[in-house]
Write a protein that holds these residues in place. Structure first.
Motif, PDB file in Angstrom:
ATOM      1  N   ILE A 109       0.875  -1.182   0.000  1.00 52.43           N
ATOM      2  CA  ILE A 109       0.000   0.000   0.000  1.00 52.43           C
ATOM      3  C   ILE A 109       0.902   1.220   0.000  1.00 52.43           C
ATOM      4  N   SER A 110       0.656   2.163  -0.926  1.00 52.33           N
ATOM      5  CA  SER A 110       1.497   3.369  -0.928  1.00 52.33           C
ATOM      6  C   SER A 110       0.676   4.589  -1.335  1.00 52.33           C
ATOM      7  N   PRO A 111       1.002   5.759  -0.752  1.00 51.26           N
ATOM      8  CA  PRO A 111       0.338   6.998  -1.194  1.00 51.26           C
ATOM      9  C   PRO A 111       0.598   7.171  -2.686  1.00 51.26           C
ATOM     10  N   PHE A 112      -0.342   7.724  -3.412  1.00 50.80           N
ATOM     11  CA  PHE A 112      -0.191   7.736  -4.864  1.00 50.80           C
ATOM     12  C   PHE A 112      -0.639   9.063  -5.474  1.00 50.80           C
ATOM     13  N   GLY A 113       0.101   9.534  -6.485  1.00 47.85           N
ATOM     14  CA  GLY A 113      -0.310  10.687  -7.288  1.00 47.85           C
ATOM     15  C   GLY A 113      -0.091  12.016  -6.592  1.00 47.85           C
ATOM     16  N   LEU A 158      -7.223  11.975  -0.400  1.00 44.53           N
ATOM     17  CA  LEU A 158      -6.070  11.170   0.042  1.00 44.53           C
ATOM     18  C   LEU A 158      -6.089   9.927  -0.831  1.00 44.53           C
ATOM     19  N   THR A 159      -5.056   9.739  -1.609  1.00 47.92           N
ATOM     20  CA  THR A 159      -5.080   8.682  -2.628  1.00 47.92           C
ATOM     21  C   THR A 159      -4.007   7.628  -2.346  1.00 47.92           C
ATOM     22  N   TYR A 160      -4.393   6.346  -2.363  1.00 47.23           N
ATOM     23  CA  TYR A 160      -3.443   5.237  -2.152  1.00 47.23           C
ATOM     24  C   TYR A 160      -3.575   4.225  -3.279  1.00 47.23           C
ATOM     25  N   GLN A 178      -9.356   5.800  -2.115  1.00 49.07           N
ATOM     26  CA  GLN A 178      -9.310   7.231  -1.799  1.00 49.07           C
ATOM     27  C   GLN A 178     -10.185   7.573  -0.609  1.00 49.07           C
ATOM     28  N   LYS A 179      -9.617   8.367   0.281  1.00 50.88           N
ATOM     29  CA  LYS A 179     -10.423   8.939   1.363  1.00 50.88           C
ATOM     30  C   LYS A 179     -10.930  10.272   0.830  1.00 50.88           C
ATOM     31  N   ILE A 180     -12.234  10.388   0.731  1.00 53.55           N
ATOM     32  CA  ILE A 180     -12.819  11.593   0.151  1.00 53.55           C
ATOM     33  C   ILE A 180     -12.686  12.753   1.140  1.00 53.55           C
TER      34      ILE A 180
END
Ligand code: ADP
Ligand code: GN1
Ligand code: MG
Length: 352
Positions: free
Chosen positions: A19-23, A29-31, A43-45
């Motif tokens: 799992i990694s943060p992305f973009g 918050l995008t993983y 994504q956490k909206i």
């Protein structure tokens, strides 16, 4: 970090390999979640920005359903993946509002255009997006962020930010504030023309920046970030796209010498966009298109400056003065666009 409860809603935990943060999006918050067989985007909206997140899901499903049935699915869009319980999102008051989509495999996003081919490809992809939704009734979409590109509303927010001076930064940016005030009436006149009904309401993307198109090799492959899709007009999409796609600099460039409109990228994007849209655009839309890059650069410029004045509460930032730097980029770009606006108009009209 992603709470276990969220991951368990979607996966058998033993399947997950990474799992990694992305973009580099400014809002969610995008993983990237990698499992043994495939990858996903979790994504956490941001519910401060999207106060009615169910609406995002509803709008997304509408587009997804249409895309599945359409014969013209030359480009991909992200698809919502359900929880193991069969829900289209995971929500828990403490854990937040989460959404899973498929990861568009073998793709990359750009923060800055590097070739004319990329600009043209992005033009085709966003042009396709507009055309592909032409038969989906705009009234089916509710505005996820009301007044999103309403200039009068954005100017009111800007005035409020200047007056409130919450972060006590007003004195640091008096020339920037002046820059936007000087141009206010010019852009309000454009808005009045749009509001007079000359430019029809359509279902548009509303956030057509360069990193919301995914590429595979030299070809655009997908249009993503559907959170703002809803009522709007073609000027929003065409203009906002050129603001990043035809900018010689990054959106947060600090060397002001680099901030100019790249003429080749402008022409290439326009060629691609018109190739896909000229059959559906009305004469008044075509005749007003050249105003769009200036209008959208102005709107985003005041939004960045308002956020700087408010103490950086809306956009993600990763350095001090980040929003101010972004706003300055919009100012220098806008100045260059003002010089080139007649040529832009001629180019557009000659390409119809
Ligand atoms: P934000 O609203 O914060 O901009 P985005 O939905 O645009 O969030 O996602 C941020 C970034 O994550 C995108 O610019 C892109 O690089 C990447 N991304 C998002 N969705 C996908 C996807 N389905 N497949 C591959 N990459 C994606
Ligand atoms: C945000 O979400 P993202 O990073 O694609 C913003 C856009 C701005 C853009 C400026 C919901 O886009 O309106 O143009 O930043 N999205 C929202 O980079 O406010
Ligand atoms: Mg985005």
């Amino acid at each position: 970090m992603i709470p276990d409860k969220v991951l368990k809603a979607y996966f058998n935990l033993s399947e997950i390999v990474n799992i990694s943060p992305f973009g580099n999006g400014h809002i969610q918050l995008t993983y990237r979640v990698e499992t043994k067989s495939k990858s996903f985007i979790l994504q956490k909206i941001n519910t401060t920005v999207f106060t009615n997140p169910e609406l995002l899901i509803k709008n997304h499903l509408l587009i997804q359903q249409h895309h599945k049935l359409s014969k013209d699915n030359e480009y991909l869009i992200p698809e919502i993946i359900k929880t193991l319980d069969g829900n289209n999102y995971f929500f828990d008051t403490n854990k937040g509002f989460w959404r899973l989509t498929n990861f568009i495999e073998n793709s990359y996003s750009l923060e800055k255009t590097a070739t004319s081919t990329q600009a043209k490809e992005a033009g085709k992809a966003y042009g396709w997006f507009l055309t592909s939704l032409v038969n989906v009734k705009t009234s089916l979409f509710e505005e996820p962020i009301p007044d999103f590109h309403n200039l009068s509303f954005r100017l009111k927010q800007f005035d409020d930010a200047v007056d409130a001076n919450i972060a006590e930064r007003r004195d640091l940016v008096s020339s920037e504030i002046e820059f936007f005030i000087e141009r206010k009436n010019f852009f309000l006149d454009i808005e009045n023309e749009v509001k007079s009904g000359k430019i029809p309401l359509r279902t548009v993307h509303n956030d057509t920046k360069i990193n919301n198109v995914l590429f595979e090799e030299n070809k655009a492959k997908a249009v993503i970030d559907l959170d703002t899709v809803g009522p709007g007009n073609v000027l929003f999409d065409y203009g906002d796209a050129l603001r990043t796609i035809a900018n010689n600099s990054a959106e947060d460039e600090e060397n002001i010498e680099n901030i100019t409109l790249n003429w080749d990228y402008f022409c290439s994007f326009t060629e691609g966009y018109l190739r896909k849209t000229k059959g559906i655009l009305s004469l008044s839309e075509k005749e007003n298109l050249h105003k769009a890059p200036l209008l959208m650069t102005y709107i985003i410029g005041i939004r960045f400056l308002s956020d700087y004045l408010n103490g950086d509460i809306y956009y993600k930032t990763s350095k001090p003065r980040h929003n101010l730097i972004r706003s300055r980029v919009q100012q220098f770009l806008l100045k260059d666009m003002e010089q080139k606006n007649n040529a832009m108009k001629t180019y557009i009209l000659n390409n119809l």
